[in-house]
Design a protein around this motif. Structure first.
Motif, short mmCIF file in Angstrom:
data_model
loop_
_atom_site.label_atom_id
_atom_site.label_comp_id
_atom_site.label_asym_id
_atom_site.label_seq_id
_atom_site.Cartn_x
_atom_site.Cartn_y
_atom_site.Cartn_z
N LEU A 231 43.79 36.36 -47.53
CA LEU A 231 45.22 36.52 -47.77
C LEU A 231 45.47 37.33 -49.03
O LEU A 231 46.29 38.26 -49.05
N LEU B 141 49.33 27.99 -46.99
CA LEU B 141 49.56 29.42 -46.82
C LEU B 141 50.80 29.89 -47.57
O LEU B 141 50.79 30.93 -48.22
N GLY C 96 48.38 39.05 -37.91
CA GLY C 96 48.61 38.24 -36.73
C GLY C 96 47.34 37.93 -35.96
O GLY C 96 47.17 36.82 -35.44
N LEU D 148 49.69 31.97 -34.91
CA LEU D 148 48.76 30.87 -35.16
C LEU D 148 49.03 29.72 -34.20
O LEU D 148 48.09 29.18 -33.57
N VAL E 6 42.71 31.61 -36.51
CA VAL E 6 42.83 30.36 -37.26
C VAL E 6 43.42 29.27 -36.37
O VAL E 6 42.95 28.12 -36.36
N LEU F 13 52.90 35.61 -38.67
CA LEU F 13 51.72 34.79 -38.92
C LEU F 13 51.78 33.41 -38.26
O LEU F 13 50.86 33.02 -37.55
N TRP F 14 52.85 32.68 -38.50
CA TRP F 14 52.86 31.29 -38.04
C TRP F 14 52.99 31.16 -36.53
O TRP F 14 52.30 30.35 -35.91
N ALA G 253 45.47 35.30 -37.84
CA ALA G 253 46.24 34.06 -37.73
C ALA G 253 45.97 33.38 -36.38
O ALA G 253 45.85 32.15 -36.30
N GLU G 254 45.87 34.18 -35.32
CA GLU G 254 45.56 33.61 -34.00
C GLU G 254 44.19 32.95 -34.00
O GLU G 254 43.99 31.87 -33.43
N LEU H 145 45.09 39.01 -44.01
CA LEU H 145 45.62 38.02 -43.08
C LEU H 145 46.75 38.65 -42.28
O LEU H 145 47.84 38.90 -42.80
N ALA I 93 51.76 33.65 -48.52
CA ALA I 93 51.84 34.23 -47.18
C ALA I 93 53.28 34.52 -46.77
O ALA I 93 53.52 35.36 -45.90
N ARG J 255 50.08 24.95 -43.27
CA ARG J 255 51.25 25.82 -43.48
C ARG J 255 51.67 25.82 -44.96
O ARG J 255 51.93 26.88 -45.54
#
Length: 249
Positions: free
Chosen positions: A141, A212, A148, A233, A154, A229-230, A151-152, A146, A217, A209
């Motif tokens: 990060l 991050l 998409g 994920l 992760v 990102l979220w 993030a997937e 970091l 993030a 979350r």
């Protein structure tokens, strides 16, 4: 290689080790100065209560001395109340890591664990195999890596552990390692197996979350963080777990 768990009892404690990796584990293995004297101490952080990278007959390893955090550390430091060998922090983490590795989950391989009794209390240490060339997710990060896609990955990683009932006590960006071929979850101190339940799974994800966000993030804004990102994920998390995490959207 099949795991060969053995316990070596001592006057003030015991060592649990995998004899398939090395049958020679003794108290010296848990002393950074022992490795330093042999030119095998690669790195040490945090002094006695920190982490050391050591070159052992079982390969390059991470030696970690258990130490309390937060306010209680002022009073207890590295001491824990003795409630039995099997429930010592080091033995419990060793066995959980070994079981997860046998399930094919991406965790560090275990080498040895130790506890030492001090009256009503004990201290503890753990040696695991080092995962080379693996920055943490927090470092990725900070380096702007970091995105998409990561993030997937992760989300898929966390879903794999949750699917088999593994609860991580401190799921954060510092405890996820990123290699060129895989992601790993580390530091399972106080981790445990739990019956499937949405509550603890969502709480685990919320902890990640918060980590991050705290690390920046969401510096470009909450809405951008959610979309870039979220949501990716959570998408892969749901695919991996086979259920919805709508409570986190």
């Amino acid at each position: 290689m099949m795991r060969q768990e053995q316990v070596r009892e001592g006057a003030a404690g015991a060592i649990l080790f995998d004899a398939a990796l090395s049958p020679q584990v003794d108290d010296d293995w848990f002393a950074p100065d022992y490795w330093r004297a042999r030119g095998a101490l690669r790195m040490q952080t945090g002094g006695r209560g920190g982490v050391a990278i050591i070159e052992t007959p079982a390969g390059e390893c991470v030696l970690r001395h258990y130490r309390r955090g937060g306010l209680v550390a002022k009073w207890m430091g590295d001491r824990y109340l003795w409630i039995g060998a099997g429930r010592s922090r080091s033995f419990a983490e060793f066995r959980l890591l070994a079981d997860m590795a046998e399930q094919g989950l991406p965790v560090p391989g275990v080498v040895a664990a130790r506890y030492q009794r001090h009256g009503l209390f004990y201290t503890a240490d753990l040696i695991t195999r080092r995962i080379p060339n693996a920055p943490t997710l927090a470092e990725c990060l900070a380096a702007g890596r970091l995105d998409g896609e990561l993030a997937e990955l992760v989300g898929a990683l966390v879903g794999r552990f949750h699917r088999v009932g593994i609860w991580h006590a401190d799921l954060n960006a510092h405890n996820i390692l990123v290699t060129n071929s895989d992601l790993y979850l580390i530091d399972f101190d106080r981790g445990e197996r739990r019956q499937p339940a949405e509550g603890w799974r969502l709480a685990n994800l919320q902890r990640l979350r918060r980590s991050l966000v705290k690390l920046g993030a969401a510096a470009q804004g909450e809405a951008i963080f959610e979309e870039t990102l979220w949501k990716p994920l959570l998408y892969r998390y749901e695919l991996s777990l086979g259920t919805s995490a709508s409570g986190l959207l």
